[in-house]
Motif scaffolding. Sequence first.
Motif, PDB file in Angstrom:
ATOM      1  N   ASP A 196       3.406  12.291 -15.988  1.00 22.33           N
ATOM      2  CA  ASP A 196       4.625  12.074 -15.525  1.00 22.33           C
ATOM      3  C   ASP A 196       4.614  11.657 -14.406  1.00 22.33           C
ATOM      4  OD1 ASP A 196       6.693  11.183 -14.973  1.00 22.33           O
ATOM      5  OD2 ASP A 196       8.169  11.684 -17.024  1.00 22.33           O
ATOM      6  N   SER A 203      20.100  24.952 -26.133  1.00 18.10           N
ATOM      7  CA  SER A 203      20.050  23.746 -26.349  1.00 18.10           C
ATOM      8  C   SER A 203      18.008  23.600 -25.614  1.00 18.10           C
ATOM      9  CB  SER A 203      20.859  22.866 -25.293  1.00 18.10           C
ATOM     10  OG  SER A 203      20.438  23.203 -23.983  1.00 18.10           O
ATOM     11  N   SER A 210       8.417  17.927 -21.230  1.00 18.44           N
ATOM     12  CA  SER A 210       7.870  17.282 -21.793  1.00 18.44           C
ATOM     13  C   SER A 210       8.638  16.755 -22.558  1.00 18.44           C
ATOM     14  CB  SER A 210       6.837  17.096 -21.949  1.00 18.44           C
ATOM     15  OG  SER A 210       6.128  18.692 -22.330  1.00 18.44           O
ATOM     16  N   ASN A 211       9.440  18.251 -23.507  1.00 17.53           N
ATOM     17  CA  ASN A 211      10.139  18.088 -24.873  1.00 17.53           C
ATOM     18  C   ASN A 211      11.290  17.634 -24.296  1.00 17.53           C
ATOM     19  OD1 ASN A 211       8.277  19.052 -26.089  1.00 17.53           O
ATOM     20  ND2 ASN A 211       8.068  21.367 -25.841  1.00 17.53           N
ATOM     21  N   LEU A 212      12.056  17.740 -22.951  1.00 13.01           N
ATOM     22  CA  LEU A 212      13.749  17.693 -22.861  1.00 13.01           C
ATOM     23  C   LEU A 212      13.122  16.216 -22.845  1.00 13.01           C
ATOM     24  CD1 LEU A 212      13.677  19.698 -19.680  1.00 13.01           C
ATOM     25  CD2 LEU A 212      13.997  20.490 -22.649  1.00 13.01           C
ATOM     26  N   ASP A 213      14.726  15.219 -23.340  1.00  9.38           N
ATOM     27  CA  ASP A 213      15.637  13.832 -22.871  1.00  9.38           C
ATOM     28  C   ASP A 213      15.547  13.441 -22.042  1.00  9.38           C
ATOM     29  OD1 ASP A 213      17.791  14.020 -21.999  1.00  9.38           O
ATOM     30  OD2 ASP A 213      18.160  15.322 -23.834  1.00  9.38           O
ATOM     31  N   ALA A 214      15.511  12.083 -21.462  1.00  8.12           N
ATOM     32  CA  ALA A 214      15.161  11.376 -20.396  1.00  8.12           C
ATOM     33  C   ALA A 214      16.404  11.634 -19.438  1.00  8.12           C
ATOM     34  CB  ALA A 214      15.600   9.876 -20.295  1.00  8.12           C
ATOM     35  N   LEU A 215      17.182  11.999 -19.592  1.00  7.55           N
ATOM     36  CA  LEU A 215      18.826  12.303 -18.929  1.00  7.55           C
ATOM     37  C   LEU A 215      18.314  14.188 -19.141  1.00  7.55           C
ATOM     38  CD1 LEU A 215      21.678  10.452 -20.241  1.00  7.55           C
ATOM     39  CD2 LEU A 215      20.502  10.292 -18.586  1.00  7.55           C
ATOM     40  N   LEU A 216      18.606  14.450 -19.527  1.00 11.95           N
ATOM     41  CA  LEU A 216      18.417  16.148 -19.517  1.00 11.95           C
ATOM     42  C   LEU A 216      16.613  16.414 -18.468  1.00 11.95           C
ATOM     43  CD1 LEU A 216      19.385  19.174 -19.659  1.00 11.95           C
ATOM     44  CD2 LEU A 216      18.001  19.271 -21.937  1.00 11.95           C
ATOM     45  N   ARG A 217      15.015  15.559 -18.762  1.00 13.82           N
ATOM     46  CA  ARG A 217      14.847  15.453 -17.657  1.00 13.82           C
ATOM     47  C   ARG A 217      14.567  15.089 -16.021  1.00 13.82           C
ATOM     48  NH1 ARG A 217      11.310  11.671 -19.620  1.00 13.82           N
ATOM     49  NH2 ARG A 217      11.090  13.518 -21.955  1.00 13.82           N
ATOM     50  N   GLU A 218      15.206  14.837 -15.684  1.00 14.55           N
ATOM     51  CA  GLU A 218      16.218  14.234 -14.731  1.00 14.55           C
ATOM     52  C   GLU A 218      16.901  15.574 -13.949  1.00 14.55           C
ATOM     53  OE1 GLU A 218      18.311  10.518 -12.276  1.00 14.55           O
ATOM     54  OE2 GLU A 218      17.677  10.371 -14.231  1.00 14.55           O
TER      55      GLU A 218
END
Length: 369
Positions: free
Chosen positions: A194, A136, A163-171
């Motif tokens: 950000d 992933s 920057s390439n990760l979705d919001a939940l994974l980024r957190e």
Amino acid sequence: MAKLELKNLNKTYTPKVIPVKDVSLTVNDDEFLTLLGPSGCGKSTVLRLIAGLEEPTRGQIKIGDQDVTNKRPGDRNIAMVFQSYALYPHLTVYENLCSGLRLQRVPSAEIKQRVSEVAQVLGLEELMTRKPGQMSGGQRQRVAVGRALVRRPRVFLLDEPLSNLDALLREKVRADLKQLFAAQKVPVVYVTHDQTEAMTLSTKVAVLDKGYVQQLDPPERIYSHPANLFVAGFVGSPQMNLLTLPCKGRYVVLGGTQTPLPESIVNVPSEIVLGIRPENVRIAQPNDTQTIRGRVFLVENLGMHHLVSVQVQNTHSGAVTVRALLPTDQNRSSEDITLALPPQDIHWFDVQSGDALAKRQVAVAKPQI
């Protein structure tokens, strides 16, 4: 241990294209510096100059006591994590982690030890035989960070790694990075647009615009004492209310109320910018003296809060919009509302230069006569 120093760093491509202008920064051991700014502000160019991927037009880059301005990237002992992960697609996780060490001719036993330690820290043990295409985005990003960690560099550089990760994974990955780099005890330079990443990860933030450092401070001071209009408008979500108002003596008039200027502003201009964050604007209480009255014309549901836009009639400058971040049980849709603007939360800026003039003023506001 090392200290990173940039002295009057400049990068000029053409007389009209100068992405970095006289940037001077120091990042000590244990410090996490974020270069924050919009696209085109020069933050990624600064990172590439530190890494040796670009040559500065003038200025100096030092790591510890060593001048590395003209050294090749491989001779600087830095590690860089890219936005695109930059993993070898045909190699396994173990081989990707080893690649840099093998190029440095590190002994095999030491390579195994370093890779084992990093894999344990990042939770990569079960992924060692996989290739990037079998993982992933979050897993690939952990491998990219691991490849930097095994090198044990003197400086870490990270170019928008989330920057390439979705919001939940980024957190989640953001929280992991904060703990991980806090234990490294070396300078970290992180590039992002950000502001959430900048505020949560950093010990210091450098806000850049048009190649210049607009403010260099801890994140809490960037938020509470912005140096100029650009920083005030860029940092904070929702954006700070910035209202250009005429000065009448030592007062500005907003919504029928005279707001006194701080005593620290000696030379009163003809106009001034009043700034206040939506989260500092609240429903007025009977004992509030600094209040404005207007009509709600927009309510945006943000979950825990409503962002309420209020149109305030101003005698001298026409209608202005003030936004307030209110609890959901204080919804005032399509009706008149009285808001309080706490004097201690008001910022003042010069209209021409954009520089901050003052923040805190404690004089009592008077009703307009």
